[in-house]
Design an enzyme around this catalytic site. Structure first.
Site, mmCIF file in Angstrom:
data_model
loop_
_atom_site.group_PDB
_atom_site.id
_atom_site.type_symbol
_atom_site.label_atom_id
_atom_site.label_comp_id
_atom_site.label_asym_id
_atom_site.label_seq_id
_atom_site.Cartn_x
_atom_site.Cartn_y
_atom_site.Cartn_z
ATOM 1 N N MET A 90 0.827 -1.194 0.000
ATOM 2 C CA MET A 90 0.000 0.000 0.000
ATOM 3 C C MET A 90 0.873 1.260 0.000
ATOM 4 O O MET A 90 2.073 1.204 0.215
ATOM 5 C CB MET A 90 -0.920 0.010 1.239
ATOM 6 C CG MET A 90 -1.987 -1.061 1.218
ATOM 7 S SD MET A 90 -3.175 -0.818 -0.111
ATOM 8 C CE MET A 90 -4.288 -2.186 0.213
ATOM 9 N N CYS A 91 0.246 2.388 -0.196
ATOM 10 C CA CYS A 91 0.925 3.678 -0.236
ATOM 11 C C CYS A 91 1.020 4.267 1.176
ATOM 12 O O CYS A 91 0.519 3.685 2.143
ATOM 13 C CB CYS A 91 0.157 4.636 -1.145
ATOM 14 S SG CYS A 91 -0.255 3.944 -2.763
ATOM 15 N N GLU A 92 1.643 5.426 1.280
ATOM 16 C CA GLU A 92 1.648 6.160 2.549
ATOM 17 C C GLU A 92 1.312 7.620 2.289
ATOM 18 O O GLU A 92 1.603 8.166 1.218
ATOM 19 C CB GLU A 92 3.000 6.035 3.268
ATOM 20 C CG GLU A 92 3.226 4.655 3.860
ATOM 21 C CD GLU A 92 4.255 4.640 4.986
ATOM 22 O OE1 GLU A 92 4.479 5.718 5.601
ATOM 23 O OE2 GLU A 92 4.812 3.565 5.252
ATOM 24 N N HIS B 144 2.480 12.122 -0.845
ATOM 25 C CA HIS B 144 2.098 10.720 -1.050
ATOM 26 C C HIS B 144 3.289 9.970 -1.637
ATOM 27 O O HIS B 144 3.990 10.477 -2.504
ATOM 28 C CB HIS B 144 0.920 10.673 -2.030
ATOM 29 C CG HIS B 144 0.399 9.300 -2.342
ATOM 30 N ND1 HIS B 144 0.935 8.495 -3.318
ATOM 31 C CD2 HIS B 144 -0.639 8.604 -1.811
ATOM 32 C CE1 HIS B 144 0.255 7.361 -3.374
ATOM 33 N NE2 HIS B 144 -0.704 7.399 -2.471
ATOM 34 N N ILE B 145 3.550 8.771 -1.135
ATOM 35 C CA ILE B 145 4.488 7.853 -1.766
ATOM 36 C C ILE B 145 3.713 6.602 -2.136
ATOM 37 O O ILE B 145 2.883 6.117 -1.368
ATOM 38 C CB ILE B 145 5.699 7.533 -0.869
ATOM 39 C CG1 ILE B 145 5.280 7.121 0.544
ATOM 40 C CG2 ILE B 145 6.657 8.704 -0.824
ATOM 41 C CD1 ILE B 145 6.443 6.707 1.434
#
Length: 297
Positions: free
Chosen positions: A1-3, A77-78
């Site tokens: 998932m992203c962070e 966002h990453i």
């Protein structure tokens, strides 16, 4: 998932410290290496940087780490791709116009079976479930409030209704802002802290870097930092409960609501289900204002 990373501040604030630790998770201390982006609001408009390279190696990310842009609302966002190829058009945050202001949105999660009928000006450019959800939310807000932006409490109610619909389709952690306030919703994992006077020292988890905020701040400053996982190891971070939707303004948490998350989403993310209060307690809770700032120092 992203962070996700967000800053909501009482005065324009430099994000370089938080972004340095956050960007390291994009391929150095963690595996979120499928692109990144950051947006800084300056009143109604914002400046945005996105790159399909990892934030740990991107020259654009290095520029942001060295460039002291100050903003009252920042979203970063990453990406760890789950839907959509590693391409520039699939990098978050996404930006659109509504009521004469830029709106910025970034999402962490995975939505399935969400196929909204987009009939207005909001259409996705890329192929992510995230951008599709953002377009659906803005179309929904525009339909609910066709003339102009409503007061923040009414706007919050509209965002809550749309969030409840999207939550049925999967994990929906997001940050969204129009430059006036920050909306933050947690399906599975999200944390925040508020730094305010008297400020203290903080140390990053993902980089050997510390800062004494007292040297750079005044009593008028107040900064709320929102992140998927805590960024510092010597401050107290508050975890969102699954389903919490908050509105932050001027570094304070002003409005809140809990939107039930499907059990299957919690089980997939290994998140405990939140115990629901008795009906009488829930009714009393609805009467409360849900206001207050939370200090994280």
């Amino acid at each position: 998932m992203c962070e996700l990373l967000g800053l909501n501040c009482a005065t324009p604030t430099d994000v370089r410290f938080s972004f340095t630790g956050f960007a390291a998770r994009g391929g150095m201390t963690d595996h979120h290496a499928d692109g990144w982006g950051i947006a800084f609001f300056e009143d109604k408009a914002c400046r945005m940087f996105i790159d399909h390279q990892s934030s740990a190696s991107s020259p654009v990310a290095e520029l942001v780490k060295r460039y002291p842009i100050k903003s009252r609302n920042t979203i970063a966002h990453i990406r760890k791709a789950t839907q959509g190829l590693t391409m520039l058009e699939n990098c978050h945050p996404f930006m659109r116009e509504l009521w004469g202001r830029h709106w910025i949105f970034a999402h962490n999660g995975d939505l399935h079976g969400h196929a909204p009928a987009l009939t207005g000006p909001y259409q996705p450019i890329g192929t992510t479930d995230s951008e599709l959800a953002f377009c659906a939310m803005l179309q929904g807000l525009r339909c609910r409030f066709p003339g102009a932006q409503p007061p923040l409490d009414e706007l919050f109610d509209g965002v809550a209704e749309l969030t409840a619909d999207l939550t049925r389709h999967g994990s929906f952690n997001f940050l969204m802002s129009n430059g006036q306030a920050m909306f933050a919703h947690c399906s599975t994992h999200l944390h925040y802290l508020t730094r305010q006077w008297p400020f203290s020292t903080a140390h990053l988890i993902d980089a050997d870097m510390s800062i004494d905020f007292a040297q750079y701040t005044t009593p008028e400053d107040r900064v709320t930092v929102i992140a998927t996982l805590p960024l510092t190891d010597d401050e107290v971070w508050t975890a969102f409960a699954p389903g919490d939707l908050y509105l932050f303004r001027d570094g304070e948490r002003l409005l809140s609501r809990n939107i039930p998350v499907p059990p299957a989403v919690l089980a997939a993310a290994n998140v405990p289900r939140k115990r629901q209060p008795p009906a009488s307690a829930a009714a009393l809770a609805e009467l409360g204002p849900g206001l207050g700032a939370f200090a994280g120092d």
